[in-house]
Design a protein around this motif. Sequence first.
Motif, short mmCIF file in Angstrom:
data_model
loop_
_atom_site.label_atom_id
_atom_site.label_comp_id
_atom_site.label_asym_id
_atom_site.label_seq_id
_atom_site.Cartn_x
_atom_site.Cartn_y
_atom_site.Cartn_z
N ARG A 119 -64.40 -29.69 16.07
CA ARG A 119 -63.46 -29.88 15.81
C ARG A 119 -62.29 -28.97 16.80
NH1 ARG A 119 -66.56 -29.30 11.45
NH2 ARG A 119 -65.55 -30.86 9.61
N PHE A 120 -60.69 -30.04 16.54
CA PHE A 120 -60.54 -28.70 18.18
C PHE A 120 -58.52 -28.50 17.68
CE2 PHE A 120 -56.87 -28.77 21.93
CZ PHE A 120 -57.93 -28.07 22.47
N LEU A 121 -58.44 -27.59 17.80
CA LEU A 121 -57.21 -27.27 17.44
C LEU A 121 -56.22 -26.72 18.58
CD1 LEU A 121 -54.99 -27.74 14.89
CD2 LEU A 121 -55.47 -25.05 14.29
N LEU A 122 -54.60 -27.47 18.45
CA LEU A 122 -53.83 -26.86 19.31
C LEU A 122 -53.14 -25.84 18.60
CD1 LEU A 122 -53.14 -26.95 22.64
CD2 LEU A 122 -51.92 -28.33 22.35
N ILE A 123 -52.40 -24.88 19.13
CA ILE A 123 -51.24 -24.08 18.70
C ILE A 123 -50.40 -23.92 19.86
CG2 ILE A 123 -50.65 -22.30 17.05
CD1 ILE A 123 -52.97 -22.04 15.82
N PHE A 124 -49.66 -24.14 19.57
CA PHE A 124 -48.40 -24.15 20.27
C PHE A 124 -47.39 -23.17 20.37
CE2 PHE A 124 -47.36 -26.32 24.53
CZ PHE A 124 -46.00 -25.82 24.81
N ASP A 159 -63.63 -43.95 17.40
CA ASP A 159 -63.85 -43.68 16.32
C ASP A 159 -64.15 -41.99 15.83
OD1 ASP A 159 -65.83 -44.00 17.78
OD2 ASP A 159 -66.67 -45.32 16.19
N ARG A 160 -64.12 -42.28 17.02
CA ARG A 160 -64.85 -40.19 16.93
C ARG A 160 -64.13 -38.96 16.14
NH1 ARG A 160 -68.65 -37.86 21.57
NH2 ARG A 160 -67.17 -38.79 23.29
N ALA A 161 -62.30 -39.73 16.80
CA ALA A 161 -61.38 -39.04 16.89
C ALA A 161 -60.93 -39.67 14.91
CB ALA A 161 -60.28 -39.23 18.09
N ARG A 162 -60.67 -38.78 14.24
CA ARG A 162 -59.41 -37.81 13.68
C ARG A 162 -58.11 -37.04 13.56
NH1 ARG A 162 -64.55 -37.59 12.15
NH2 ARG A 162 -64.29 -35.32 11.00
N SER A 163 -57.30 -37.90 13.83
CA SER A 163 -56.07 -36.88 14.51
C SER A 163 -55.10 -36.86 13.57
CB SER A 163 -55.62 -37.50 15.60
OG SER A 163 -56.55 -37.29 16.87
N ILE A 164 -54.52 -36.29 13.69
CA ILE A 164 -53.03 -35.21 12.91
C ILE A 164 -52.19 -34.37 13.56
CG2 ILE A 164 -54.26 -33.76 11.50
CD1 ILE A 164 -52.05 -34.78 9.01
N MET A 184 -59.35 -29.73 8.08
CA MET A 184 -59.05 -29.65 9.10
C MET A 184 -60.60 -30.05 8.79
SD MET A 184 -57.79 -30.11 11.81
CE MET A 184 -58.74 -29.14 13.51
N ARG A 185 -60.97 -28.91 7.90
CA ARG A 185 -63.27 -28.70 7.05
C ARG A 185 -63.40 -30.32 7.18
NH1 ARG A 185 -63.18 -25.78 2.54
NH2 ARG A 185 -62.55 -27.98 1.15
N ASP A 186 -62.57 -30.71 6.05
CA ASP A 186 -62.98 -32.57 5.17
C ASP A 186 -62.01 -33.07 5.97
OD1 ASP A 186 -63.84 -30.77 3.79
OD2 ASP A 186 -61.98 -30.39 1.67
N HIS A 187 -61.41 -33.63 7.16
CA HIS A 187 -60.84 -34.66 6.87
C HIS A 187 -60.78 -35.20 9.04
CE1 HIS A 187 -60.38 -35.04 3.08
NE2 HIS A 187 -59.15 -34.03 3.01
N TYR A 188 -60.14 -34.13 9.62
CA TYR A 188 -60.02 -34.11 10.79
C TYR A 188 -60.39 -33.47 11.68
CZ TYR A 188 -55.66 -36.11 8.16
OH TYR A 188 -54.68 -36.60 7.48
#
Length: 407
Positions: free
Chosen positions: A35-40, A150-155, A254-258
């Motif tokens: 999982r990857f999360l970008l905070i700007f 299909d490996r990406a679930r993005s939001i 992010m844990r369950d869906h993205y």
Amino acid sequence: MNRRQFLQTTIASCIGLAAYNSRVWAASPSNGNPRFLLIFLRGGYDSANLLVPYSSDLYYQGRPNIAVPKPSEPNGALELNSDWALHPSLKDTVLPLYQRQQAAFVPFAGTADLSRSHFETQDHIELGQGAHTRDFNSGFLNRLAAVLHDRARSIAFTNQLPLSMQGKVRIANQPVVGKIQSMNEAQRQLLEQMYQHSSLAPTVRTAFTTQQQVTEDMAQMASNGYVAEMIAASRGAINPSGFQAAAAKIGVLMRDHYNLGFMDLGGWDTHINQTGVTGAEGQLANKFAELGAGLAVLPDTMGKAWNETVVVVISEFGRTFRENGNRGTDHGHGSTYWVLGGGVHGGKIVGEQVALSEKTLNQNRDWPVLTDYRGLLGGLFKRLWGLTPAELQQVFPDAKPADLQLV
């Protein structure tokens, strides 16, 4: 209560809402699912007061009023190694992650863009296309989603889809926090009367004093024309005061869906009254505390998925190395990026570094950029998803991934 304490009292309800959502939706497997999360941080945060170069005499010469005290002094920075220390407002939040080797910092990071324009530099970073291309229909996170298929679930956890996620792949956006309305004078008096004989009375009074100080600071900034700029530079991003509540929801989602997410926080354009008596207090210190409190929520809400998560905190640029005449800083160049996560090989300061002097400063005014953001992120994406050189070129054309061995 101050904003951070108020959010601490409401966090349980936010977690409860997120937990309810996770029971309604089917959870995705966590094993082998990076999982990857970008905070700007929009507005260009002052990285020199976040990662403090306390061994540099030039730092204290250039910031006689706003420097964070040395680790050996009262309210001093938190020593990380012989050269660098962390802002004291992060003592109970990010420092423990660093000590558990789940957080690292990359100083002298950023982009080659030298415009010092919030908008041009934010666009430059979010597009990630290099120096000679400007296609506003192709953000680098959207291109990453296309490569992952299909490996990406993005939001995007934002009111509007950010530029970095715009492109051929359809990506949803959903804000995760609303606005908190401020109190009028009658409501303030009523609240003070309610708590005047309780143990919370000093906390309530402190909160109203803080609110008055912020109001006065904003009025002074407005007289200097800075408020409109700060609001514009934030591009609709929420204030850091809302981040702890947002992070509780983001962690569960992010844990369950993205596995690919974006969040932005505004209000980092600190031209005036950046600190209190020293760099350890004031509006920037409060923002760091609120950001740290939100980041510290993520490991708890994500559970085992935290071990497969990488969070990167960036900004469009840093600030001037020297303070200005308004006890603030102006638009700079190089910044410090944060890399956090349960699987991060942290507890260190990474990337190319240089001893700070008038000769090594960019244009003798701000940090140089020695680690390009596209190289840093490309190196992380390569390790997270095993991307091939061709796939990395699709995400960041003409960029060479930098393997800092953080994951």
